[in-house]
Every structure is written in C-alpha cells, then in structure tokens.
Write a protein that holds these residues in place. Structure first.
Motif, short mmCIF file in Angstrom:
data_model
loop_
_atom_site.label_atom_id
_atom_site.label_comp_id
_atom_site.label_asym_id
_atom_site.label_seq_id
_atom_site.Cartn_x
_atom_site.Cartn_y
_atom_site.Cartn_z
N ALA A 86 0.84 -1.21 0.00
CA ALA A 86 0.00 0.00 0.00
C ALA A 86 0.87 1.25 0.00
N GLY A 87 1.97 1.22 0.73
CA GLY A 87 2.88 2.36 0.74
C GLY A 87 3.47 2.63 -0.63
N VAL A 88 3.91 1.58 -1.30
CA VAL A 88 4.43 1.73 -2.67
C VAL A 88 3.31 2.23 -3.58
N GLY A 89 2.11 1.69 -3.41
CA GLY A 89 0.98 2.16 -4.21
C GLY A 89 0.68 3.61 -3.99
N LEU A 90 0.76 4.03 -2.76
CA LEU A 90 0.49 5.44 -2.42
C LEU A 90 1.53 6.36 -3.06
N VAL A 91 2.78 5.95 -3.00
CA VAL A 91 3.84 6.73 -3.66
C VAL A 91 3.57 6.81 -5.15
N GLY A 92 3.22 5.70 -5.75
CA GLY A 92 2.94 5.69 -7.18
C GLY A 92 1.76 6.56 -7.57
N LEU A 93 0.69 6.52 -6.77
CA LEU A 93 -0.49 7.33 -7.10
C LEU A 93 -0.27 8.82 -6.87
N THR A 94 0.58 9.16 -5.91
CA THR A 94 0.76 10.58 -5.60
C THR A 94 1.96 11.20 -6.33
N LEU A 95 3.05 10.48 -6.41
CA LEU A 95 4.27 11.04 -7.00
C LEU A 95 4.61 10.45 -8.38
N GLY A 96 4.04 9.29 -8.65
CA GLY A 96 4.30 8.62 -9.92
C GLY A 96 5.41 7.61 -9.77
N PRO A 97 5.56 6.76 -10.75
CA PRO A 97 4.67 6.64 -11.90
C PRO A 97 3.33 6.01 -11.52
N HIS A 98 2.30 6.44 -12.21
CA HIS A 98 0.94 6.01 -11.89
C HIS A 98 0.78 4.50 -12.01
N TRP A 99 1.43 3.91 -12.99
CA TRP A 99 1.32 2.47 -13.17
C TRP A 99 1.84 1.71 -11.95
N LEU A 100 2.86 2.26 -11.28
CA LEU A 100 3.39 1.62 -10.09
C LEU A 100 2.33 1.60 -8.98
N GLY A 101 1.63 2.72 -8.83
CA GLY A 101 0.56 2.78 -7.84
C GLY A 101 -0.53 1.76 -8.12
N LEU A 102 -0.91 1.64 -9.38
CA LEU A 102 -1.94 0.67 -9.75
C LEU A 102 -1.46 -0.77 -9.56
N ALA A 103 -0.22 -1.04 -9.95
CA ALA A 103 0.32 -2.40 -9.82
C ALA A 103 0.44 -2.83 -8.36
N ALA A 104 0.98 -1.96 -7.53
CA ALA A 104 1.15 -2.30 -6.10
C ALA A 104 -0.20 -2.46 -5.43
#
Length: 138
Positions: A86-104
């Motif tokens: 969830a932490g990795v997802g949150l970083v991805g959704l807020t700072l990017g890359p967006h795909w990382l947030g979705l994948a995590a």
C-alpha cells in the motif's frame, strides 16, 4: 494468545472492497486510509486495526463465539506486507509513476481477495516460509 480466525478474514474482505474502490477511482486518499489501517495492524496486531475493532464490536457479537483460533503473528506479518504494498501504491499514485501505484495496489488487492474469498492468507504463508528458512539457517 491466539485470535479468532474469522477476524483477519473479515478485515481482508473489507480491505478487498477498499482496494477495489481505490483501483476504480484512483483515490490516493482512500489508499492512504488503507495504508494507515495496515500500519495499525502491523504495529499492534490485527485486533488493533480499524477493521479488527469493527469485527470485535459489531460483527463477532452477532455471529457468536469463535469456532477456530490462529496465532497472531502470521496475520500481523501479513499486515506488514500489505503496508509495504500500500505504501508503494500510495507513492505511485501521488508522486508517480501512476502504473506503479496501480500495480502495487492490485497486488495488495489480489492477496486480500485470496484471504477473503478462500481463506488463503498469502502474507501468513510468507511468514511461515521465512520462519522455516530462519530455523534452517541457525
């Protein structure tokens, strides 16, 4: 002290819904909430998470006494694994890359769904594997 085995499964069901809504909506705020829930569960055990509190106060009194128990350590470890994803997802959704947030977030959703639907706790199995490896290393 062992815990009611239905509690972590209830938490996984709620987590499944929350993470599915995150994937549909892209809401970083909702993922931040889930990250906090994972953090509380990892720090204090599943009973200290918000979903554990709801289970204890609202669900368990309606479904009766526990029918099975489990050790608290594997679900607590699973909460820590969920926190990581969830932490990795949150970083991805807020700072990017967006795909990382979705994948995590998707990976965390898959693990929560396995527990909620089939009673298979992937994080718990990881805990047991780590324990076996650690014992062999001694």
């Amino acid at each position: 002290m062992d815990i009611d085995a239905r509690g972590p499964r209830f938490g996984a069901a709620v987590t499944t819904v929350v993470l599915a809504v995150v994937l549909i909506s892209g809401s970083a705020w909702l993922l931040a909430w889930q990250t906090l829930a994972f953090a509380l569960g990892a720090a204090g055990g599943v009973g200290r998470s918000p979903y554990g509190w709801v289970f204890r106060r609202a669900v368990r009194p309606r479904i009766g006494p526990p029918t099975g128990f489990e050790a608290p350590e594997p679900p607590r470890f699973a909460q820590a694994v969920g926190l990581l994803f969830a932490g990795v997802g949150l970083v991805g959704l807020t700072l990017g890359p967006h795909w990382l947030g979705l994948a995590a977030t998707g990976a965390a959703l898959a693990a929560a769904f396995l527990n909620a639907a089939f009673g298979y706790c992937l994080g718990c199995e990881m805990y047991l594997l780590v324990r076996r490896v650690a014992v062999r290393a001694e």
